[in-house]
Design a protein around this motif. Sequence first.
Motif, PDB file in Angstrom:
ATOM      1  N   UNK A  92       3.268  14.784   2.010  1.00  0.00           N
ATOM      2  CA  UNK A  92       2.101  14.309   1.259  1.00  0.00           C
ATOM      3  C   UNK A  92       2.377  12.909   0.705  1.00  0.00           C
ATOM      4  N   UNK A  93       1.424  11.997   0.901  1.00  0.00           N
ATOM      5  CA  UNK A  93       1.552  10.629   0.396  1.00  0.00           C
ATOM      6  C   UNK A  93       1.631  10.658  -1.125  1.00  0.00           C
ATOM      7  N   UNK A  94       2.714  10.097  -1.689  1.00  0.00           N
ATOM      8  CA  UNK A  94       2.882  10.096  -3.141  1.00  0.00           C
ATOM      9  C   UNK A  94       2.884   8.690  -3.724  1.00  0.00           C
ATOM     10  N   UNK A  95       2.525   7.685  -2.912  1.00  0.00           N
ATOM     11  CA  UNK A  95       2.406   6.349  -3.459  1.00  0.00           C
ATOM     12  C   UNK A  95       3.230   5.311  -2.727  1.00  0.00           C
ATOM     13  N   UNK A  96       3.092   4.075  -3.157  1.00  0.00           N
ATOM     14  CA  UNK A  96       3.773   2.965  -2.509  1.00  0.00           C
ATOM     15  C   UNK A  96       3.951   1.827  -3.503  1.00  0.00           C
TER      16      UNK A  96
END
Length: 259
Positions: A92-96
């Motif tokens: 799951x994408x959790x940020x950048x």
Amino acid sequence: MRRCRSLCVGLVAVALLSSCGPGGAEVTLDTRVTSPVTLLRLVEEQEGKLASMTARGSISFDSPEGSGSAFVQVTLKKPDSLLVRFRGIFGIDAGMLFLSRTSFLFYNPFENTVYTGSPDSRSIRSVIPFDLTPAEILSAFSGRFPVQGDGRVPYRYEVDDGFFRIGLDCGKDSCEYLIDPGVLLVSTLQRRDHAGSLVLNAEASEFTEQDGVVVPRRISVTFPASRRSVAIFYDRMTVNPESISFAYSIPPGARRIAR
């Protein structure tokens, strides 16, 4: 003869073991033999061997507001470019986070919000709850803690449990560095304020070598006063790759906030 042979075998074994670590022991662990100027020059040379890297691993953080962890994919190029992608469980994408000489960008997918601003400490602290400058953030992800101050006039220089310990004035604070003589890199940085209170403790360990460049696999940064800490562990690293990319994409409908 047998005792002599056993002694010789033992000395050879010790010599082999001492040269098996990353980088090998290059200096004599004796402040009377190795001057602070020589030591810091060698450390600077070792630090300069790392120009860029890509890595994968995990990151964990702890603070009064909460704690958590994520997988990370890191791309960095010295002196000022960094891209960190955060992933949760099941990918799951959790940020950048993207950081450059002229700007920073942080994307929060849970809020679908992009934060942008100039790369100064105050702007970055508005979205990342750690008291670090952009240069220190890059240092944290690379495991490089450059020595500040004038190495010719340390207020402290001694051998401490197998490390060189050197103390220098760094601005209004004082900084003490533990330098590993085998890899010629800072393994511990302790920064104290004018009252002597520890404000930052940074550590690098589990050093590994790739093509003559030594890098740590485990890094931690702790702020005792605010009870905040972050720890990074890399299980895969590529040092000075032939090419790297800082390309990223943001959903077109993301809300944008300038700091």
